[in-house]
Scaffold this motif. Structure first.
Motif, PDB file in Angstrom:
ATOM      1  N   THR A  71      41.013  30.078  36.341  1.00  0.00           N
ATOM      2  CA  THR A  71      42.119  30.528  37.189  1.00  0.00           C
ATOM      3  C   THR A  71      43.448  29.849  36.867  1.00  0.00           C
ATOM      4  O   THR A  71      44.463  30.127  37.511  1.00  0.00           O
ATOM      5  CB  THR A  71      41.777  30.254  38.655  1.00  0.00           C
ATOM      6  OG1 THR A  71      41.491  28.843  38.818  1.00  0.00           O
ATOM      7  CG2 THR A  71      40.564  31.058  39.088  1.00  0.00           C
ATOM      8  N   LEU A  72      43.472  28.978  35.872  1.00  0.00           N
ATOM      9  CA  LEU A  72      44.682  28.220  35.570  1.00  0.00           C
ATOM     10  C   LEU A  72      45.788  29.069  34.971  1.00  0.00           C
ATOM     11  O   LEU A  72      46.965  28.726  35.054  1.00  0.00           O
ATOM     12  CB  LEU A  72      44.358  27.052  34.637  1.00  0.00           C
ATOM     13  CG  LEU A  72      43.574  25.890  35.238  1.00  0.00           C
ATOM     14  CD1 LEU A  72      43.284  24.843  34.182  1.00  0.00           C
ATOM     15  CD2 LEU A  72      44.339  25.270  36.400  1.00  0.00           C
ATOM     16  N   GLY A  73      45.427  30.142  34.279  1.00  0.00           N
ATOM     17  CA  GLY A  73      46.443  30.946  33.603  1.00  0.00           C
ATOM     18  C   GLY A  73      45.903  32.275  33.146  1.00  0.00           C
ATOM     19  O   GLY A  73      44.758  32.647  33.466  1.00  0.00           O
ATOM     20  N   GLY A  74      46.716  32.987  32.371  1.00  0.00           N
ATOM     21  CA  GLY A  74      46.338  34.292  31.872  1.00  0.00           C
ATOM     22  C   GLY A  74      45.750  34.226  30.476  1.00  0.00           C
ATOM     23  O   GLY A  74      45.524  33.146  29.921  1.00  0.00           O
ATOM     24  N   SER A 101      40.553  33.825  26.012  1.00  0.00           N
ATOM     25  CA  SER A 101      40.217  35.120  26.598  1.00  0.00           C
ATOM     26  C   SER A 101      39.413  34.935  27.882  1.00  0.00           C
ATOM     27  O   SER A 101      38.729  33.929  28.067  1.00  0.00           O
ATOM     28  CB  SER A 101      39.405  35.955  25.597  1.00  0.00           C
ATOM     29  OG  SER A 101      38.162  35.329  25.322  1.00  0.00           O
ATOM     30  N   GLY A 102      39.513  35.913  28.777  1.00  0.00           N
ATOM     31  CA  GLY A 102      38.743  35.875  30.018  1.00  0.00           C
ATOM     32  C   GLY A 102      39.370  35.053  31.109  1.00  0.00           C
ATOM     33  O   GLY A 102      38.748  34.852  32.169  1.00  0.00           O
ATOM     34  N   MET A 103      40.607  34.579  30.935  1.00  0.00           N
ATOM     35  CA  MET A 103      41.286  33.825  31.991  1.00  0.00           C
ATOM     36  C   MET A 103      41.685  34.787  33.108  1.00  0.00           C
ATOM     37  O   MET A 103      42.120  35.923  32.863  1.00  0.00           O
ATOM     38  CB  MET A 103      42.510  33.105  31.432  1.00  0.00           C
ATOM     39  CG  MET A 103      42.179  32.045  30.392  1.00  0.00           C
ATOM     40  SD  MET A 103      41.292  30.627  31.066  1.00  0.00           S
ATOM     41  CE  MET A 103      42.624  29.740  31.861  1.00  0.00           C
ATOM     42  N   THR A 104      41.549  34.351  34.344  1.00  0.00           N
ATOM     43  CA  THR A 104      41.776  35.232  35.490  1.00  0.00           C
ATOM     44  C   THR A 104      43.023  34.885  36.294  1.00  0.00           C
ATOM     45  O   THR A 104      43.323  35.561  37.279  1.00  0.00           O
ATOM     46  CB  THR A 104      40.566  35.179  36.430  1.00  0.00           C
ATOM     47  OG1 THR A 104      40.384  33.822  36.881  1.00  0.00           O
ATOM     48  CG2 THR A 104      39.298  35.641  35.719  1.00  0.00           C
TER      49      THR A 104
END
Length: 258
Positions: free
Chosen positions: A94-97, A127-130
Motif C-alpha cells: 500500500t506504500l505506492g503505485g 508490480s502489484g502495488m495497491t
C-alpha cells in the motif's frame, strides 16, 4: 548506470569510497509482497569500502530532484558495513503505485570520521502495488526519462570547536559504540551574520517510528570537550547602577522618595 558522486573530505586528508548498487538491476520489475534485496560494491573511487562504518538504506519513489521524491520505508535503518554488502526487507504493497521505474534505493553512509555520502540506485518497477503516490511524487516520476536515480550528494566531516577535535572526541558521535560517548566542543558563535542564503549543514533524513519497545540504551554518559577558546574582553565604560538601600529604614525612605 549509477549516478556519479563527489567524494567526501574528512577531518584527515582522505576520501571515502563511493557505493555502486548491483541489485536491483536498472529497469527491472519486482513483485509486491516479495523481499527487496539490495546489493552493492565499491565503485573503485576513493579508499576501500571498509572505511565506511554505518549506513541507513531506504526505498524511495519519485523524481530526481530533492523535493520530488520521498522515502517510503526502511530496508535497513541501522546497517553496519562490517556485516556485509547486502540488505533485504519486505515493504507493504500500500506504500505506492506500480508506475514504471518509479522506485529506487537510497543509502546514506557514515565514515569513521563522521563524513557522509549519499548514493542512489538505478530505478526499477514494483508490480502489484495497491497504493497511490502524492501529487508531487507523481509529477516527479512523470519528468523522469531513463533509469538513472538522483545524483549522489556528500557532506564533509563536521569541524569540532573550530580547532579540530582530538582522540575520542574526533570520532563521529553516531559511530561511537562505547559506554561513554564523546562530543566535540561547541562552536563559538560569530560576531556578524554573513549568510544571505543559508543552506542546511546536513542532508535530510527519515525518522522511522518505533512500533515496538526499543532496547534500553547502554551508554551511561556523554563527555563534552572543554572550551579552548578565549572570549574577547573589553572595558565597561558605562557608569555602574546606584546601590540599593540595605536596612529597613533606608528601604522605607527610598520607597517614598518620589
Amino acid at each position: 548506470m549509477f549516478a556519479k558522486s563527489v567524494l567526501l573530505a574528512t577531518l584527515l586528508p582522505a576520501v571515502f569510497a563511493d557505493i555502486q548498487f548491483t541489485n536491483p538491476a536498472a529497469g527491472t520489475t519486482l513483485a509486491a509482497g516479495k523481499p527487496i534485496t539490495a546489493r552493492w560494491k565499491d565503485s573503485g573511487d576513493g579508499t576501500a569500502l571498509t572505511d565506511l562504518k554505518t549506513y541507513t538504506l531506504f526505498l524511495c519513489a519519485g523524481g530526481n530532484d530533492a523535493d520530488s521524491f520521498i522515502e517510503l520505508a526502511p530496508i535497513n535503518a541501522n546497517g553496519q558495513f562490517s556485516t556485509g554488502n547486502e540488505a533485504s526487507a519486505t515493504v507493504a504493497a500500500t506504500l505506492g503505485g506500480s508506475d514504471k521505474n518509479a522506485y529506487f534505493l537510497k543509502i546514506q553512509s557514515v565514515g569513521a570520521e563522521g563524513a557522509q555520502v549519499i548514493n542512489y540506485s538505478d530505478r526499477f518497477t514494483i508490480s502489484g502495488m495497491t497504493g497511490t503516490f502524492p501529487p508531487g511524487v507523481k509529477a516527479g516520476i512523470a519528468k523522469v526519462s531513463g533509469t538513472d536515480g538522483p545524483p549522489s550528494t556528500n557532506q564533509e566531516a563536521p569541524e569540532a570547536g573550530g580547532g579540530g577535535a582530538k582522540g575520542e572526541y574526533a570520532v563521529a558521535y553516531t559511530a561511537q559504540t562505547g559506554l561513554i560517548k564523546y562530543a566535540p566542543m561547541m562552536t563559538p558563535p560569530g560576531t556578524k551574520i554573513t549568510a544571505k542564503s543559508p543552506k542546511p549543514r546536513y542532508p535530510t533524513s527519515s525518522v522511522p517510528i518505533a512500533k515496538t519497545f526499543l532496547p534500553t540504551p547502554k551508554q551511561t554518559t556523554t563527555m563534552t570537550a572543554s572550551l579552548t577558546n578565549t572570549p574577547a574582553k573589553s572595558r565597561q565604560f558605562q557608569a555602574p547602577a546606584a546601590s540599593m538601600p540595605q536596612d529597613d529604614m533606608q528601604k522605607f525612605l527610598h520607597r517614598w522618595r518620589d
